[in-house]
Design a protein around this motif. Structure first.
Motif, PDB file in Angstrom:
ATOM      1  N   LEU A 107      -0.848   0.250  -9.507  1.00  0.00           N
ATOM      2  CA  LEU A 107      -1.622   1.366  -8.978  1.00  0.00           C
ATOM      3  C   LEU A 107      -1.399   2.502  -9.960  1.00  0.00           C
ATOM      4  O   LEU A 107      -0.264   2.937 -10.161  1.00  0.00           O
ATOM      5  CB  LEU A 107      -1.147   1.772  -7.581  1.00  0.00           C
ATOM      6  CG  LEU A 107      -1.699   3.106  -7.057  1.00  0.00           C
ATOM      7  CD1 LEU A 107      -3.220   3.065  -6.944  1.00  0.00           C
ATOM      8  CD2 LEU A 107      -1.054   3.463  -5.734  1.00  0.00           C
ATOM      9  N   ARG A 151       0.847  -1.190   0.000  1.00  0.00           N
ATOM     10  CA  ARG A 151       0.000   0.000   0.000  1.00  0.00           C
ATOM     11  C   ARG A 151       0.877   1.233   0.000  1.00  0.00           C
ATOM     12  O   ARG A 151       1.855   1.302   0.729  1.00  0.00           O
ATOM     13  CB  ARG A 151      -0.886   0.023   1.239  1.00  0.00           C
ATOM     14  CG  ARG A 151      -1.865  -1.152   1.301  1.00  0.00           C
ATOM     15  CD  ARG A 151      -2.864  -1.032   2.416  1.00  0.00           C
ATOM     16  NE  ARG A 151      -3.901  -0.040   2.160  1.00  0.00           N
ATOM     17  CZ  ARG A 151      -4.912  -0.174   1.313  1.00  0.00           C
ATOM     18  NH1 ARG A 151      -5.027  -1.254   0.604  1.00  0.00           N
ATOM     19  NH2 ARG A 151      -5.806   0.781   1.164  1.00  0.00           N
ATOM     20  N   ASN A 155      -7.295   8.410  -9.317  1.00  0.00           N
ATOM     21  CA  ASN A 155      -6.456   8.519  -8.126  1.00  0.00           C
ATOM     22  C   ASN A 155      -5.248   9.386  -8.445  1.00  0.00           C
ATOM     23  O   ASN A 155      -4.723   9.345  -9.561  1.00  0.00           O
ATOM     24  CB  ASN A 155      -6.011   7.137  -7.663  1.00  0.00           C
ATOM     25  CG  ASN A 155      -7.184   6.242  -7.302  1.00  0.00           C
ATOM     26  OD1 ASN A 155      -8.259   6.716  -6.984  1.00  0.00           O
ATOM     27  ND2 ASN A 155      -6.965   4.946  -7.356  1.00  0.00           N
ATOM     28  N   LEU A 194      -2.057   6.332 -10.979  1.00  0.00           N
ATOM     29  CA  LEU A 194      -2.467   7.672 -10.574  1.00  0.00           C
ATOM     30  C   LEU A 194      -2.572   8.483 -11.853  1.00  0.00           C
ATOM     31  O   LEU A 194      -1.577   8.631 -12.577  1.00  0.00           O
ATOM     32  CB  LEU A 194      -1.442   8.282  -9.615  1.00  0.00           C
ATOM     33  CG  LEU A 194      -1.159   7.493  -8.336  1.00  0.00           C
ATOM     34  CD1 LEU A 194      -0.149   8.227  -7.476  1.00  0.00           C
ATOM     35  CD2 LEU A 194      -2.415   7.214  -7.558  1.00  0.00           C
ATOM     36  N   HIS A 244      -5.115  10.994  -2.939  1.00  0.00           N
ATOM     37  CA  HIS A 244      -6.551  11.115  -3.197  1.00  0.00           C
ATOM     38  C   HIS A 244      -7.047   9.969  -4.068  1.00  0.00           C
ATOM     39  O   HIS A 244      -6.368   9.532  -5.004  1.00  0.00           O
ATOM     40  CB  HIS A 244      -6.869  12.443  -3.890  1.00  0.00           C
ATOM     41  CG  HIS A 244      -6.783  13.605  -2.972  1.00  0.00           C
ATOM     42  ND1 HIS A 244      -5.604  14.244  -2.698  1.00  0.00           N
ATOM     43  CD2 HIS A 244      -7.730  14.234  -2.238  1.00  0.00           C
ATOM     44  CE1 HIS A 244      -5.831  15.232  -1.849  1.00  0.00           C
ATOM     45  NE2 HIS A 244      -7.115  15.246  -1.544  1.00  0.00           N
ATOM     46  N   GLU A 245      -8.248   9.552  -3.754  1.00  0.00           N
ATOM     47  CA  GLU A 245      -8.942   8.522  -4.514  1.00  0.00           C
ATOM     48  C   GLU A 245     -10.142   9.179  -5.175  1.00  0.00           C
ATOM     49  O   GLU A 245     -10.797  10.028  -4.555  1.00  0.00           O
ATOM     50  CB  GLU A 245      -9.382   7.430  -3.532  1.00  0.00           C
ATOM     51  CG  GLU A 245     -10.138   6.288  -4.137  1.00  0.00           C
ATOM     52  CD  GLU A 245     -10.484   5.254  -3.069  1.00  0.00           C
ATOM     53  OE1 GLU A 245     -10.041   4.116  -3.213  1.00  0.00           O
ATOM     54  OE2 GLU A 245     -11.201   5.614  -2.103  1.00  0.00           O
ATOM     55  N   THR A 246     -10.418   8.811  -6.400  1.00  0.00           N
ATOM     56  CA  THR A 246     -11.592   9.344  -7.087  1.00  0.00           C
ATOM     57  C   THR A 246     -12.565   8.192  -7.322  1.00  0.00           C
ATOM     58  O   THR A 246     -12.217   7.195  -7.953  1.00  0.00           O
ATOM     59  CB  THR A 246     -11.197  10.000  -8.425  1.00  0.00           C
ATOM     60  OG1 THR A 246     -10.257  11.038  -8.151  1.00  0.00           O
ATOM     61  CG2 THR A 246     -12.399  10.586  -9.129  1.00  0.00           C
ATOM     62  N   VAL A 247     -13.765   8.336  -6.771  1.00  0.00           N
ATOM     63  CA  VAL A 247     -14.808   7.321  -6.915  1.00  0.00           C
ATOM     64  C   VAL A 247     -16.062   8.021  -7.427  1.00  0.00           C
ATOM     65  O   VAL A 247     -16.527   8.984  -6.820  1.00  0.00           O
ATOM     66  CB  VAL A 247     -15.098   6.615  -5.570  1.00  0.00           C
ATOM     67  CG1 VAL A 247     -16.221   5.606  -5.724  1.00  0.00           C
ATOM     68  CG2 VAL A 247     -13.851   5.963  -5.015  1.00  0.00           C
ATOM     69  N   LEU A 268      -3.411   3.733  -0.644  1.00  0.00           N
ATOM     70  CA  LEU A 268      -3.973   3.112  -1.847  1.00  0.00           C
ATOM     71  C   LEU A 268      -3.271   1.776  -2.062  1.00  0.00           C
ATOM     72  O   LEU A 268      -2.051   1.681  -1.931  1.00  0.00           O
ATOM     73  CB  LEU A 268      -3.776   4.002  -3.074  1.00  0.00           C
ATOM     74  CG  LEU A 268      -4.599   5.290  -3.129  1.00  0.00           C
ATOM     75  CD1 LEU A 268      -4.161   6.153  -4.306  1.00  0.00           C
ATOM     76  CD2 LEU A 268      -6.092   4.978  -3.225  1.00  0.00           C
ATOM     77  N   GLU A 275      -9.593  12.493   0.078  1.00  0.00           N
ATOM     78  CA  GLU A 275      -8.300  12.128   0.637  1.00  0.00           C
ATOM     79  C   GLU A 275      -8.431  10.772   1.322  1.00  0.00           C
ATOM     80  O   GLU A 275      -9.426  10.498   1.989  1.00  0.00           O
ATOM     81  CB  GLU A 275      -7.838  13.184   1.635  1.00  0.00           C
ATOM     82  CG  GLU A 275      -6.462  12.919   2.199  1.00  0.00           C
ATOM     83  CD  GLU A 275      -5.983  14.017   3.129  1.00  0.00           C
ATOM     84  OE1 GLU A 275      -5.081  13.734   3.920  1.00  0.00           O
ATOM     85  OE2 GLU A 275      -6.523  15.145   3.077  1.00  0.00           O
ATOM     86  N   VAL A 276      -7.424   9.906   1.138  1.00  0.00           N
ATOM     87  CA  VAL A 276      -7.410   8.588   1.776  1.00  0.00           C
ATOM     88  C   VAL A 276      -6.077   8.384   2.481  1.00  0.00           C
ATOM     89  O   VAL A 276      -5.092   9.062   2.188  1.00  0.00           O
ATOM     90  CB  VAL A 276      -7.645   7.448   0.751  1.00  0.00           C
ATOM     91  CG1 VAL A 276      -9.053   7.533   0.170  1.00  0.00           C
ATOM     92  CG2 VAL A 276      -6.613   7.467  -0.365  1.00  0.00           C
TER      93      VAL A 276
END
Length: 155
Positions: free
Chosen positions: A102, A66, A109, A104, A81-84, A94, A90-91
């Motif tokens: 992963l 992670r 994200n 970005l 940041h995660e985009t859903v 990831l 903000e997380v």
């Protein structure tokens, strides 16, 4: 003949014992680990006191990891940041799956560089340190691209 039989018995016994190593022996006995690499990094030239960062982390290893935090000397803080469903949040971290990636990217994200101490210009590089749950830190030099830059091949 008896000597040959004894010698054969000793050799067979040695070979058998050599194959009886414990769970920590042999090349495949080490626990799977993440093997991380970063590619395609870029930052669009910032137009305010904030900036975004994008790249792909590839994990060629057999264990998940992670991305837990990021730091850079150009920002007061760097957040993940995660985009859903089009909403950015903000997380704390990831996931980077084993044998996966992963990504970005713009619209997905990404990193947010907040409280910029200076605005990097196109052609410069921004150094970041990525920290992970299980792997050691990775330092990445992110090239600054034009504010409207879009990668040709995506991420």
């Amino acid at each position: 003949m008896r000597r040959l039989a004894v010698t054969a018995g000793v050799v067979a016994g040695a070979l058998t014992l050599a194959g009886c190593g414990g769970p920590d022996s042999g090349p495949d006995a080490a626990p799977d680990k993440a093997e991380l690499s970063v590619t395609g990094a870029y930052m669009p030239q910032p137009v305010s006191d904030m900036a975004a960062g994008f790249f792909t982390i590839t994990n060629k290893g057999g264990a998940d990891d992670r991305l837990t935090s990021v730091s850079s000397d150009i920002a007061g803080q760097v957040t993940v940041h995660e985009t859903v469903d089009g909403s950015m949040q903000e997380v704390d971290s990831l996931e980077i799956p084993a044998h996966g990636r992963l990504v970005l990217k713009s619209g997905g994200n990404h990193l947010m560089f907040e409280e910029l101490k200076r605005r990097p210009k196109e052609g410069q590089k921004v150094t970041v340190q990525l920290r992970f749950a299980h792997s050691g830190p990775v330092t990445v030099d992110i090239p600054v691209k034009p504010a409207t830059y879009t990668p040709k091949h995506g991420h």
